[in-house]
Design a protein around this motif. Sequence first.
Motif, PDB file in Angstrom:
ATOM      1  N   GLU A 142      48.062 -73.314   1.826  1.00 21.19           N
ATOM      2  CA  GLU A 142      47.095 -72.218   1.873  1.00 21.19           C
ATOM      3  C   GLU A 142      46.263 -72.286   3.157  1.00 21.19           C
ATOM      4  N   HIS A 143      45.881 -73.495   3.547  1.00 27.52           N
ATOM      5  CA  HIS A 143      45.125 -73.719   4.793  1.00 27.52           C
ATOM      6  C   HIS A 143      45.905 -73.174   5.988  1.00 27.52           C
TER       7      HIS A 143
ATOM      8  N   THR B  37      46.197 -69.313   5.831  1.00 27.93           N
ATOM      9  CA  THR B  37      44.938 -68.684   6.241  1.00 27.93           C
ATOM     10  C   THR B  37      44.833 -68.641   7.761  1.00 27.93           C
TER      11      THR B  37
ATOM     12  N   THR C 162      47.428 -66.166   9.303  1.00 26.91           N
ATOM     13  CA  THR C 162      46.994 -64.789   9.070  1.00 26.91           C
ATOM     14  C   THR C 162      45.813 -64.433   9.973  1.00 26.91           C
ATOM     15  N   SER C 163      44.886 -65.364  10.130  1.00 27.46           N
ATOM     16  CA  SER C 163      43.731 -65.134  11.003  1.00 27.46           C
ATOM     17  C   SER C 163      44.169 -64.923  12.447  1.00 27.46           C
TER      18      SER C 163
ATOM     19  N   GLU D 183      38.083 -74.768   9.132  1.00 31.00           N
ATOM     20  CA  GLU D 183      39.218 -75.009   8.238  1.00 31.00           C
ATOM     21  C   GLU D 183      39.529 -76.506   8.145  1.00 31.00           C
TER      22      GLU D 183
END
Length: 151
Positions: A45-46, A49, A52-53, A137
């Motif tokens: 997930e990290h 994220t 996607t960012s 993050e």
Amino acid sequence: MSYSTVKDILDYSRTLHEHARNLYEQLRDQTQRERVDMMLHLLAEHENTLATSLQSYQQDVSKKVLDEWHQFEPGSIAEALSGCKAFHPDISVDELVSIALKIDDYLIGLYKQVLAETTSSESRSLFSNLVQLEESEKMRTVRAAMSANDW
């Protein structure tokens, strides 16, 4: 040293995060240990994220910035993920976190290098934001690792 555009750097970073995510997801299929599976899920997930960012940043940045050239020679994704060779079904949570932090540190270093060289305010803002994103993050990952002992 060769040169790459900001777009190339963002593409490279996004691809690195996507490969790391895929590695974590593949390892989830192989592990039988619940704590490791949970950490792999968090790490995937990290990475998702961050990938996607990066894609969002790339869409929001002007073409002028994306076309800027910087001194950067992208290594192979395999080299950047060299710590992932240590992946095995019995890997510990601590080993996983160590590998994840190395990836984050690699990209933080890259962004800081470009930030130090750039002269345009829009590029400085972009790479400053990327450093902050990676660092925040990274801290989430560290906190998750510390709480893994409570699982």
